[in-house]
Motif scaffolding. Structure first.
Motif, short mmCIF file in Angstrom:
data_model
loop_
_atom_site.label_atom_id
_atom_site.label_comp_id
_atom_site.label_asym_id
_atom_site.label_seq_id
_atom_site.Cartn_x
_atom_site.Cartn_y
_atom_site.Cartn_z
N ALA A 71 36.84 7.46 6.24
CA ALA A 71 37.06 8.29 5.36
C ALA A 71 37.02 7.88 4.07
O ALA A 71 36.77 8.85 2.90
N LEU A 72 37.44 6.64 3.71
CA LEU A 72 37.13 6.28 2.19
C LEU A 72 35.76 6.53 1.70
O LEU A 72 35.62 6.98 0.32
N ALA A 73 34.78 5.96 2.46
CA ALA A 73 33.40 6.34 1.96
C ALA A 73 33.13 7.81 1.90
O ALA A 73 32.55 8.02 0.87
N VAL A 74 33.53 8.56 2.68
CA VAL A 74 33.31 10.07 2.70
C VAL A 74 34.08 10.68 1.43
O VAL A 74 33.60 11.48 0.66
N ILE A 75 35.25 10.47 1.14
CA ILE A 75 36.18 10.90 0.21
C ILE A 75 35.49 10.63 -1.08
O ILE A 75 35.49 11.43 -2.09
N ALA A 76 35.13 9.22 -1.16
CA ALA A 76 34.40 8.90 -2.53
C ALA A 76 33.20 9.59 -2.88
O ALA A 76 32.99 9.80 -4.10
N HIS A 77 32.33 9.69 -1.85
CA HIS A 77 31.11 10.39 -2.23
C HIS A 77 30.81 11.90 -2.12
O HIS A 77 30.07 12.24 -2.60
N ASP A 78 32.07 12.32 -1.71
CA ASP A 78 32.15 13.71 -1.72
C ASP A 78 32.53 14.14 -3.20
O ASP A 78 32.19 15.34 -3.41
N PHE A 79 32.88 13.56 -4.08
CA PHE A 79 32.84 13.79 -5.66
C PHE A 79 31.45 14.25 -5.74
O PHE A 79 31.16 14.98 -6.70
N ALA A 80 30.58 13.18 -5.58
CA ALA A 80 29.02 13.36 -6.00
C ALA A 80 28.56 14.55 -5.04
O ALA A 80 27.63 15.23 -5.83
N ASP A 81 28.88 14.80 -3.98
CA ASP A 81 28.47 16.02 -3.36
C ASP A 81 28.88 17.22 -4.07
O ASP A 81 28.12 18.40 -4.25
N GLY A 82 30.29 17.43 -4.36
CA GLY A 82 30.48 18.46 -5.18
C GLY A 82 29.82 18.77 -6.42
O GLY A 82 29.62 19.74 -6.78
N PHE A 83 29.44 17.40 -7.33
CA PHE A 83 29.05 17.55 -8.65
C PHE A 83 27.56 18.01 -8.24
O PHE A 83 26.89 19.04 -9.03
N ASN A 84 26.96 17.51 -7.31
CA ASN A 84 25.37 18.00 -7.04
C ASN A 84 25.31 19.32 -6.71
O ASN A 84 24.50 19.87 -6.78
N THR A 85 26.37 19.64 -5.73
CA THR A 85 26.24 21.10 -5.42
C THR A 85 26.38 22.17 -6.11
O THR A 85 25.47 23.31 -6.12
N PHE A 86 27.06 22.10 -7.21
CA PHE A 86 27.17 23.06 -8.13
C PHE A 86 26.11 22.94 -9.03
O PHE A 86 25.53 24.13 -9.67
N THR A 87 25.72 21.62 -9.57
CA THR A 87 24.49 21.23 -10.53
C THR A 87 23.24 21.86 -9.80
O THR A 87 22.50 22.66 -10.48
N ILE A 88 23.11 22.01 -8.55
CA ILE A 88 21.69 22.12 -8.07
C ILE A 88 21.57 23.73 -7.83
O ILE A 88 20.56 24.43 -8.31
N THR A 89 22.52 24.52 -7.61
CA THR A 89 22.91 25.87 -7.34
C THR A 89 22.58 26.39 -8.83
O THR A 89 21.94 27.38 -9.18
N SER A 90 23.12 25.99 -9.78
CA SER A 90 23.22 26.52 -11.21
C SER A 90 21.72 26.18 -11.99
O SER A 90 21.05 26.98 -12.59
N LEU A 91 20.97 25.06 -11.22
CA LEU A 91 20.13 24.47 -12.09
C LEU A 91 18.90 25.56 -11.84
O LEU A 91 18.10 25.91 -12.60
N TYR A 92 18.75 26.18 -10.54
CA TYR A 92 17.80 27.20 -10.02
C TYR A 92 18.20 28.43 -10.73
O TYR A 92 17.44 29.42 -9.99
N GLY A 93 18.94 28.63 -11.42
CA GLY A 93 18.90 30.05 -12.21
C GLY A 93 20.00 30.95 -11.34
O GLY A 93 20.11 32.11 -11.62
#
Length: 243
Positions: free
Chosen positions: A135-157
């Motif tokens: 759970a510690l590993a998942v919770i920590a890297h889910d910050f990156a997941d949220g960051f990347n999900t929003f960034t990728i979706t926005s990047l493609y217009g």
């Protein structure tokens, strides 16, 4: 217990997406960091896990690596096909981003987050200590997941509302995955194959799309430092969770 812990992943995913939204005036830094986070997740987290879980070889090559290469090629093929279709309708200028690619990539992130939740639930079935470590590993890297999900979706217009919708879906995904372990058990080899395939697709997006875009208008040293920082953060997360 697993579902309650997965709520932490829910909050961290939203925090990552919120951070990505707030730094629009430093877009090149956001993209540089996102590329580093994605590279770190693939090379230091997904690929090692997939190799361990998938196990067997196919014609002398680990199945996870074959699926990793397949994921890379499929991501490339999908993007080329969508770009060609867009160009055929008169909208494909050089460098134009195809919104469907961003949505497809974000959907893959959501699928990965569901698997994160399943990993939490499965670990708690083994024991409380193992469950908390995972759970510690998942919770920590889910910050990156949220960051990347929003960034990728926005990047493609895609419109901001679509990016937020994908972010919310990604935030709920670990909770759904953790809850599902009450009813379903996924075979380890299938899980390993999925991680390998997803890792290949994610690497393509990082290397062929995110990082070149980050350096296109702002080839600054700070952008490169953000990329290195993203990889280092994932390394720290993996090290802490395995120690």
């Amino acid at each position: 217990m697993a579902v309650l812990v997965a709520l932490g992943a829910f909050l961290m995913t939203l925090a990552g997406g919120w951070t990505a939204q707030r730094v629009t005036d430093r877009r090149h830094l956001v993209l540089g960091l996102a590329g580093g986070l994605m590279l770190g997740v693939v090379g230091l987290d997904l690929l090692p896990e997939s190799l361990e879980a998938a196990g067997r070889k196919i014609f002398g090559v680990p199945a996870a690596l074959l699926l990793f290469v397949a994921g890379f090629l499929v991501a490339h093929l999908v993007e080329r096909l969508l770009a060609a279709r867009q160009a055929a309708h008169g909208a494909g200028e050089h460098g134009h981003r195809v919104p469907e690619v961003g949505l497809t990539a974000a959907a893959a992130m959501v699928g990965h987050s569901v698997m994160d939740g399943i990993a939490i639930g499965a670990a708690f079935q083994v024991g409380g200590g193992v469950g908390l470590s995972v759970a510690l590993a998942v919770i920590a890297h889910d910050f990156a997941d949220g960051f990347n999900t929003f960034t990728i979706t926005s990047l493609y217009g895609n419109a901001r509302r679509r990016a937020i919708a994908m972010l919310v879906a990604d935030a709920f995904a670990p909770v759904v995955g953790a809850a599902s372990t009450t009813f379903v058990t996924i075979p380890e080899q299938l899980l390993g194959g999925y991680l390998g395939f997803f890792g290949g697709a994610l690497l393509y997006l990082a290397a062929a799309e995110i990082l070149p875009e980050a350096h296109h208008e702002h080839p600054a040293r700070s952008t490169l430092l953000c990329t290195v920082a993203g990889v280092a953060f994932i390394w720290l997360v993996v090290g802490l969770s395995s120690g």
